[in-house]
Design a protein around this motif. Structure first.
Motif, PDB file in Angstrom:
ATOM      1  N   LEU A   1     -25.088  -2.083  -6.353  1.00 15.37           N
ATOM      2  CA  LEU A   1     -25.407  -1.239  -7.669  1.00 15.37           C
ATOM      3  C   LEU A   1     -25.191  -2.816  -9.414  1.00 15.37           C
ATOM      4  CD1 LEU A   1     -24.024   2.454  -8.691  1.00 15.37           C
ATOM      5  CD2 LEU A   1     -26.407   1.281  -7.920  1.00 15.37           C
ATOM      6  N   ASN A   2     -24.637  -3.684  -8.113  1.00 15.75           N
ATOM      7  CA  ASN A   2     -24.081  -4.658 -10.085  1.00 15.75           C
ATOM      8  C   ASN A   2     -23.211  -4.318 -10.201  1.00 15.75           C
ATOM      9  OD1 ASN A   2     -23.339  -7.340  -9.944  1.00 15.75           O
ATOM     10  ND2 ASN A   2     -25.676  -7.643  -9.942  1.00 15.75           N
ATOM     11  N   ILE A   3     -21.861  -3.274 -10.465  1.00 13.34           N
ATOM     12  CA  ILE A   3     -21.391  -3.492 -11.876  1.00 13.34           C
ATOM     13  C   ILE A   3     -20.419  -3.763 -12.433  1.00 13.34           C
ATOM     14  CG2 ILE A   3     -20.397  -1.575 -13.571  1.00 13.34           C
ATOM     15  CD1 ILE A   3     -21.896   0.762 -11.775  1.00 13.34           C
ATOM     16  N   GLY A   4     -20.213  -4.512 -13.244  1.00 11.64           N
ATOM     17  CA  GLY A   4     -18.932  -5.627 -12.361  1.00 11.64           C
ATOM     18  C   GLY A   4     -18.005  -4.730 -12.994  1.00 11.64           C
ATOM     19  N   GLN A   5     -16.939  -6.150 -12.756  1.00 10.86           N
ATOM     20  CA  GLN A   5     -15.459  -4.753 -12.935  1.00 10.86           C
ATOM     21  C   GLN A   5     -15.012  -4.502 -14.085  1.00 10.86           C
ATOM     22  OE1 GLN A   5     -12.352  -7.163 -10.575  1.00 10.86           O
ATOM     23  NE2 GLN A   5     -13.497  -7.013  -8.753  1.00 10.86           N
ATOM     24  N   ARG A   6     -15.768  -5.451 -15.397  1.00 15.22           N
ATOM     25  CA  ARG A   6     -14.620  -5.188 -16.407  1.00 15.22           C
ATOM     26  C   ARG A   6     -16.176  -3.977 -17.390  1.00 15.22           C
ATOM     27  NH1 ARG A   6     -12.730 -10.502 -19.397  1.00 15.22           N
ATOM     28  NH2 ARG A   6     -11.682 -10.906 -17.951  1.00 15.22           N
ATOM     29  N   HIS A   7     -16.507  -3.198 -16.623  1.00 19.72           N
ATOM     30  CA  HIS A   7     -17.014  -2.252 -16.862  1.00 19.72           C
ATOM     31  C   HIS A   7     -17.093  -1.278 -15.903  1.00 19.72           C
ATOM     32  CE1 HIS A   7     -20.594  -4.313 -19.454  1.00 19.72           C
ATOM     33  NE2 HIS A   7     -20.087  -5.191 -18.822  1.00 19.72           N
TER      34      HIS A   7
END
Length: 342
Positions: A180-186
């Motif tokens: 899902l390529n959801i960034g850690q900062r999100h």
């Protein structure tokens, strides 16, 4: 049979190779699941019948069933009751903001932390969710709303740090470009304060946001609200938060649920200022959701605003959480308990 969602791409490529298939088949299967949201092996049209047969023999795609969905008429928040293969029920909440869709997900079926203001913990914990069961909530929610989810909050049923290894695996999985390529900062992880695990998480040097369910400025009040406070003092908790900040350089968010006459007085705010001063943090004031299992009452709006004013004057960035889905019992654990009782 194993839930294929518990595997990362390297695991699946190795399985393919070990079972006489080309490694690239693993990438194809991942693309079907995570990019195209196809949750049935039979619909993966570029996979041979022979390979599909092998996959079905060893794996299932552990997407939960939607038992019920509630949509707020106020802000279009959606609350899902999801049922897993073993018939256990959990909740996930999708909240729509101008910057994108956020989802609040569960990490356990139930919770054993015993926080008195939370409906999730009333019946205790049944079991941990696997990494695949955690990410499946996002996959199913995206499929239901027909839109991408860009922000994740681990603040649903369960204590994430009580399911430490599975949550770490989930964080790696959801962050991968192959999924899902959801960034850690999100991603925000909320904990009631398991001090050794906060320090262990800090050592991983992830870039997620850590949210601490503090809810009290001293041990006496906190013990009355949260059993975890009998094991770790406020002083120990704040020390672990400073350690987290020093390791990650990520600002800590403190959650503070305001309860009428318990922790919402001016002196409580002043005491909170004294323990958070000179600390890079943000305080999120939460008007408590009243549940029938306890006598806690929501603070008056004047007291909430006064509390915020005291913190702001001390130089602590403070916000009052917008109540999302208040007309659909979107507070953690409420719908699950109602459904189980029915």
């Amino acid at each position: 049979m194993k839930n294929i969602l518990d595997l990362n791409l390297s695991d699946l490529k190795k399985w393919m190779e070990d079972n006489g298939e080309s490694k690239f088949r693993g990438k194809q299967v991942f693309d079907w699941i995570y990019k195209k949201e196809i949750f049935d092996f039979e619909q993966m049209t570029n996979i041979s019948k022979k390979t599909i047969h092998k996959l079905k023999e060893f794996f299932y795609i552990g997407i939960p069933e939607v038992v019920e969905v509630f949509t707020s008429e106020i802000d279009n928040t959606k609350k899902f009751l999801f049922k897993y293969k073993d018939n256990n029920i959990i909740e996930s909440v999708v909240m729509r903001y101008k910057y994108g869709n956020s989802i609040c997900i569960s990490t356990q079926v139930g919770c054993r932390m015993g926080c008195k203001f939370c409906a999730s913990t009333v019946d205790g914990m049944i079991r941990n969710l696997t990494s695949g069961e955690i990410i499946a909530q996002i996959l199913k929610a995206q499929d239901e709303i027909g839109e991408r989810i860009s922000n994740v909050v681990l603040m649903g049923s369960g204590e994430p740090l009580d399911n430490f290894e599975n949550v770490l695996t989930f964080l790696e999985l959801v962050n991968s470009e192959e999924t899902l390529n959801i960034g850690q900062r999100h991603i925000t992880l909320s904990t009631c304060g398991i001090v050794p695990k906060i320090e262990e998480l800090a050592d991983k040097k992830l870039q997620i946001t850590l949210a601490i369910s503090l809810h009290a400025p001293n041990d006496e009040i906190r013990r009355n609200m949260m059993p975890i406070a009998n094991k770790y003092s406020v002083e120990e908790l704040i020390k672990s938060c400073r350690y987290y900040f020093n390791k990650t350089n990520r600002r800590i968010s403190f959650e503070y649920a305001l309860v009428k006459g318990i922790n919402d007085k001016k002196e409580n705010a002043e005491e909170l200022c004294s323990i958070l001063k000179d600390f890079s943090c943000h305080v999120n004031l939460i008007p408590i959701n009243e549940i029938k299992e306890n006598q806690f009452k929501k603070s008056r709006i004047d007291d909430i605003n006064r509390f915020k004013e005291v913190l702001t004057k001390c130089g602590i960035e403070t916000t009052i959480r917008r109540e999302m889905g208040s007309d659909i019992n979107a507070a953690c654990g409420q719908l699950r308990r109602n459904y189980i009782k029915k």
